[in-house]
Design a protein around this motif. Structure first.
Motif, PDB file in Angstrom:
ATOM      1  N   VAL A 113     -14.572  -3.955  -4.707  1.00 22.06           N
ATOM      2  CA  VAL A 113     -14.174  -4.990  -5.019  1.00 22.06           C
ATOM      3  C   VAL A 113     -12.575  -5.236  -5.096  1.00 22.06           C
ATOM      4  O   VAL A 113     -11.995  -4.201  -5.925  1.00 22.06           O
ATOM      5  N   ARG A 115      -9.164  -7.322  -5.976  1.00 19.70           N
ATOM      6  CA  ARG A 115      -8.604  -8.662  -6.407  1.00 19.70           C
ATOM      7  C   ARG A 115      -7.220  -8.525  -6.275  1.00 19.70           C
ATOM      8  O   ARG A 115      -6.318  -7.668  -6.353  1.00 19.70           O
TER       9      ARG A 115
ATOM     10  N   LYS B 317       4.098   7.103   2.628  1.00 24.11           N
ATOM     11  CA  LYS B 317       3.673   5.816   2.793  1.00 24.11           C
ATOM     12  C   LYS B 317       3.146   4.994   1.543  1.00 24.11           C
ATOM     13  O   LYS B 317       3.688   3.890   1.405  1.00 24.11           O
ATOM     14  N   LEU B 321       5.029   1.379  -0.354  1.00 24.93           N
ATOM     15  CA  LEU B 321       4.192   0.377  -0.748  1.00 24.93           C
ATOM     16  C   LEU B 321       4.499   0.093  -2.260  1.00 24.93           C
ATOM     17  O   LEU B 321       4.754  -1.006  -2.666  1.00 24.93           O
ATOM     18  N   ALA B 362     -11.746   8.351   4.192  1.00 25.31           N
ATOM     19  CA  ALA B 362     -10.932   7.386   4.678  1.00 25.31           C
ATOM     20  C   ALA B 362     -10.757   6.114   3.655  1.00 25.31           C
ATOM     21  O   ALA B 362      -9.732   5.642   3.664  1.00 25.31           O
ATOM     22  N   VAL B 363     -11.852   5.761   3.024  1.00 27.19           N
ATOM     23  CA  VAL B 363     -11.913   4.928   1.918  1.00 27.19           C
ATOM     24  C   VAL B 363     -10.932   5.387   0.647  1.00 27.19           C
ATOM     25  O   VAL B 363     -10.226   4.447   0.153  1.00 27.19           O
ATOM     26  N   LEU B 366      -7.561   4.299   1.536  1.00 27.49           N
ATOM     27  CA  LEU B 366      -7.594   2.961   1.616  1.00 27.49           C
ATOM     28  C   LEU B 366      -7.272   2.362   0.109  1.00 27.49           C
ATOM     29  O   LEU B 366      -6.375   1.735   0.025  1.00 27.49           O
ATOM     30  N   VAL B 367      -8.035   3.127  -0.821  1.00 31.89           N
ATOM     31  CA  VAL B 367      -7.915   2.734  -2.141  1.00 31.89           C
ATOM     32  C   VAL B 367      -6.683   3.012  -2.574  1.00 31.89           C
ATOM     33  O   VAL B 367      -5.894   2.343  -3.426  1.00 31.89           O
ATOM     34  N   GLU B 369      -3.936   2.956  -1.334  1.00 34.51           N
ATOM     35  CA  GLU B 369      -2.761   2.181  -0.759  1.00 34.51           C
ATOM     36  C   GLU B 369      -3.045   0.666  -1.197  1.00 34.51           C
ATOM     37  O   GLU B 369      -2.020   0.093  -1.662  1.00 34.51           O
ATOM     38  N   LEU B 370      -4.266   0.317  -1.391  1.00 32.94           N
ATOM     39  CA  LEU B 370      -4.519  -1.046  -2.196  1.00 32.94           C
ATOM     40  C   LEU B 370      -3.897  -0.964  -3.508  1.00 32.94           C
ATOM     41  O   LEU B 370      -3.243  -1.863  -3.995  1.00 32.94           O
ATOM     42  N   ARG B 373      -0.158  -1.038  -3.760  1.00 33.54           N
ATOM     43  CA  ARG B 373       0.296  -2.364  -3.493  1.00 33.54           C
ATOM     44  C   ARG B 373       0.064  -3.469  -4.493  1.00 33.54           C
ATOM     45  O   ARG B 373       0.675  -4.303  -4.908  1.00 33.54           O
ATOM     46  N   LEU B 374      -1.175  -3.376  -4.903  1.00 32.93           N
ATOM     47  CA  LEU B 374      -1.902  -4.556  -5.620  1.00 32.93           C
ATOM     48  C   LEU B 374      -1.890  -4.092  -7.182  1.00 32.93           C
ATOM     49  O   LEU B 374      -2.078  -5.015  -8.025  1.00 32.93           O
ATOM     50  N   ALA B 378      -6.729  -3.317  -9.454  1.00 35.08           N
ATOM     51  CA  ALA B 378      -7.111  -4.255  -8.269  1.00 35.08           C
ATOM     52  C   ALA B 378      -8.133  -3.937  -7.538  1.00 35.08           C
ATOM     53  O   ALA B 378      -8.684  -4.569  -6.872  1.00 35.08           O
ATOM     54  N   CYS B 379      -8.541  -2.750  -7.462  1.00 35.07           N
ATOM     55  CA  CYS B 379      -9.643  -2.053  -6.643  1.00 35.07           C
ATOM     56  C   CYS B 379     -10.548  -1.180  -7.239  1.00 35.07           C
ATOM     57  O   CYS B 379      -9.948  -0.453  -7.806  1.00 35.07           O
ATOM     58  N   GLY B 399     -11.871   2.838  -8.607  1.00 26.88           N
ATOM     59  CA  GLY B 399     -12.099   3.744  -7.406  1.00 26.88           C
ATOM     60  C   GLY B 399     -13.461   4.023  -7.176  1.00 26.88           C
ATOM     61  O   GLY B 399     -14.471   3.292  -7.360  1.00 26.88           O
TER      62      GLY B 399
END
Lengths: 283, 508
Positions: A113, A115, B317, B321, B362-363, B366-367, B369-370, B373-374, B378-379, B399
């Motif tokens: 999830v 946000r 990278k 961010l 890969a995820v 991704l986590v 990176e998210l 930035r967030l 946030a993830c 995570g």
């Protein structure tokens, strides 16, 4: 002199002539471009190109309100997607309840999830997730007022190149707005809670289709549903056993039900209160 | 005149197994240290020592500036001259940094002050191939760190150094005996005395009898020749690899633009970290950037990776961010990189058929990176938690869940009915963070009740406090949604004001 015969050729069947509905017949198509996931609903599969949800690309789901069965509609897809890859939920309006999803056969270990605070972040996250090789699906609830057609195009391209199924959940008012999604569905509740009515507003290889009615119980069977008849029998026995004791409780107040399990009944409540606050919290 | 003796150098082919040592000579070290601080190389630059030019770049040489001329002369030749005062301490720091980076090629890396590094490569030949392969790799690494180097290999460390310092343009194939005595570390006085004797090359020098040489020029020279030829032992003290990575880059000009930081000093430091991580076979988990102004507190930027990372591209990278989110000092003068946590490196190879393991890899990126930035948190993944009330029993740790961690079934109804041999009741797919009051007239009850009567079933909302149990129903809202509602016990005091029912989820 014999009369000149015109050869009986069906022009429309000529192999050089390409028609839109050829898309449905899987010929002349690159199959990898149209890999599909079965929707779990035979009637919906029948109307979708290739017989299921596209495995890559953007799909718009338009809802009048949250909770009408949108998750039950996509449960079979979620089950397939979460087997080997991750599915990211971006800004869901409520908490995806792990226990319930797990009971429906979704691998909840593979659900993430996210946000976000701003519309830009939502789109950025959606695009990043679409491009990531670990994600097979992205479910996003974007801010409708700020979403424009260019952005749907961008997500559509990202989903195609990342081989990801992106689902946008948007209010029904977006029906009048253009979108470059592969597939657009408008969902409507019906009188029965187990049935969902939907219109295909836009699809590949065909015209819009209206008023498809799906039985949601068809695909969202949980162990609970399977065992429900047993539960009811058990509840009946419990009721009979507790019958004598129940009669003694004369002080039972109005509206309070004895916590026997799953006795089916239906009645209308009547209190005067303003409209449901939570129901409006989606859009 | 000395009688000639039979002291000659054994000759070897370039890649013969006897080449045990690789020497790297940095002829332009004094100038290179300034270029890594962000000064472009195109302009005329000289390094001065005691008011005289000691090093210069190609542009300066092309303009006609000669080593040894005064600064005034140099200015008269080129008015656009940039000059730097020579900084021997900083040169040694850079040399030590280079040695740390070169540790990936050999376990014995030794500094030869002021401008050489010697590596024992015999132990690495089997792994990395030949001496020339190692030399090329090492030169590429030095070039990455903005240093020009000359690499030569030989069978003794001193010979390798002599070859490298001779600065001949050809690789490997120069015999040692033709090397000039210049640049080999002889004192000016000894050089003059030898040239007066007609001795100009090392070959001529080694043919002289050692005893006589020792008497005239001191034991130091004979010992040097002995080490050069491998007759005397030459134990080298290797550097010790640093246990902690912390580098700072002091900028000559302050930087106020994030883009410039991302192009200049940050990649330089990230590359150094990469070399350090490869040499130590570690993967970076957390690191901290520091951006310090001339005066005042530095801005710190913490970065966390889900799995160990080595490549500087990965590091940059996420840093880019994260850098977007923070405000830097208006003028950054020092950039620092501190690696705070690392783990043993586990190589991750993508498998052929895209299994869950590679998806997790890969995820995990991704986590990262998210989260960068967030913001952290946030993830997250959804996992059940050992809480009794449904609204508290849903959220897992940040995570990705580990594969081996068993899921805890904590739904009170699930545990209750499981112990009674029953399956849990129907649960909604959407759950609300807080139950919402809903007027009962909008609801049509379909199923229920199911009592969740575990203790501690409390909600932090002021409306519902310390309820001992809840009776949950499945109901249909008049707008079409299938709802999970409950009725608090009759004892709730505010019940009459807020309506009878609370909506807790949708069977969406």
């Amino acid at each position: 002199m014999s009369a000149e015969k015109t050869p009986d050729i069906d022009v429309l069947a000529h192999p050089m002539l390409w028609r839109g509905k050829d898309l449905l017949s899987n010929t002349g198509l690159n199959p990898s471009q149209h890999a599909v996931l079965t929707s779990g609903y035979a009637e919906l599969d029948h109307h979708l190109l290739g017989g299921g949800w596209p495995q890559q690309g953007l799909v718009d789901l338009l809802l009048p309100q949250a909770g009408i069965g949108e998750l039950r509609l996509i449960l079979p897809v979620l089950q397939q997607l979460t087997q080997n890859a991750y599915v990211v939920w971006i800004n869901p309006p409520f908490i995806p309840y792990e226990t319930a999803l797990g009971a429906c056969g979704v691998n909840t270990h593979n659900i993430l999830v996210v946000r976000t605070q701003s519309h830009e972040d939502t789109l950025w996250s959606t695009e990043r997730c679409c491009l990531s090789s670990g994600c097979a699906g992205v479910l996003a609830w974007p801010e409708e007022r700020k979403l424009n057609i260019k952005e749907t195009r961008r997500i559509q391209l990202a989903a195609r190149s990342g081989r990801t199924l992106a689902l946008f959940f948007r209010p029904i008012s977006a029906i009048a707005r253009s979108s470059l999604a592969e597939l657009r569905l408008a969902l409507r509740p019906t009188h029965s809670v187990d049935r969902l009515s939907l219109d295909i507003i836009k699809r590949k290889g065909g015209w819009p289709v209206h008023d498809i009615e799906l039985c949601l119980a068809e695909a969202s069977q949980t162990p609970y549903d399977v065992m429900q008849s047993l539960h009811q029998q058990l509840a009946l026995w419990q009721k009979q056993g507790a019958h004598a004791a129940q009669r003694e409780k004369t002080t039972v107040q109005k509206g309070a039900q004895e916590p026997t399990v799953y006795a089916d009944f239906a009645y209308d409540m009547s209190t005067s209160e303003p409209d449901m606050a939570a129901n409006n919290s989606l859009h | 005149m000395f009688p000639t003796t039979q002291h000659t150098f054994p000759r070897h082919s370039p890649d013969s197994p006897e080449h045990k040592w690789l020497a790297l000579h940095f002829p332009t070290l004094a100038l290179d240290i300034f270029q890594s601080q962000g000064v472009p190389n195109e302009r005329v630059q000289v390094v001065i020592q005691e008011q005289r030019v000691c090093h210069m770049n190609e542009a300066a040489a092309a303009a006609g500036i000669l080593p040894g001329c005064t600064l005034a002369t140099a200015y008269s030749i080129s008015s656009e001259l940039t000059y730097f005062e020579r900084n021997p301490d900083q040169e040694q720091e850079h040399l030590a940094d280079l040695a740390q980076a070169l540790y990936r090629y050999s376990s014995v890396v030794s500094l030869e002050v002021p401008d050489c590094i010697v590596l024992e490569i015999r132990g690495s030949l089997m792994l990395l191939g030949s001496a020339s392969v190692i030399a090329q790799d090492a030169l590429a690494l030095c070039a990455d760190m903005n240093h020009q180097a000359i690499a030569r290999s030989a069978q003794t460390p001193q010979a390798a150094i002599a070859l490298a310092r001779a600065q001949t343009s050809r690789l490997f194939d120069v015999p040692l005996h033709v090397l000039a005595l210049l640049n080999q570390g002889f004192s000016q006085r000894n050089l003059e005395r030898l040239s007066n004797m007609g001795i100009y090359t090392l070959g001529q020098l080694v043919q002289l009898p050692r005893a006589g040489l020792g008497k005239r020029f001191g034991q130091q020279l004979t010992q040097y020749l002995g080490r050069l030829q491998g007759e005397l032992p030459d134990p080298r003290q290797g550097i010790r690899p640093q246990t902690r990575f912390f580098r700072q880059q002091h900028l000559l000009k302050p930087i106020s633009n994030k883009e410039v930081l991302l192009r200049g000093p940050m990649p330089y430091l990230a590359k150094q970290l990469e070399y350090w991580l490869i040499a130590h076979q570690h993967g970076c988990i957390t690191l901290r950037w520091q951006f310090a102004p001339f005066k005042g507190e530095p801005t710190k930027l913490q970065i966390r990776f889900g799995s160990g990372k080595q490549r500087h591209q990965d590091i940059l990278k996420l840093s880019a961010l994260k850098l977007e989110q923070v405000d830097l000092p208006t003028e950054v003068l020092t950039v620092g990189l501190d690696m705070t946590l690392s783990r043993s490196w586990v190589s991750n190879s993508q498998d052929l058929f895209g299994s869950t393991a590679s998806a997790t890899m890969a995820v995990s990126e991704l986590v990262d990176e998210l989260s960068a930035r967030l913001g952290t948190g946030a993830c997250y993944s959804i996992r059940p938690r050992a809480q009794h009330s449904p609204e508290q029993a849903w959220r897992g740790p940040r995570g990705i869940p580990r594969e081996n961690t068993p899921a805890i079934i904590s739904d009170p109804a699930a545990t209750n009915s499981r112990s009674a041999g029953l399956l849990p009741g129907k649960r909604p797919l959407w759950l609300f963070h807080q139950p919402q009051p809903v007027p009962g007239k909008h609801l049509t009850l379909l199923q229920g009740p199911e009592r969740l009567s575990e203790s501690n079933l409390t909600v932090s909302s002021s409306m519902l406090t310390a309820a001992p149990y809840r009776d949950y129903y499945v109901a249909r809202h008049r707008q079409g949604a299938l709802c999970w509602v409950f009725k608090p016990p009759e004892t709730t005091p505010t019940q009459t004001q807020q309506g009878d029912w609370y909506l807790h989820g949708y069977f969406a």
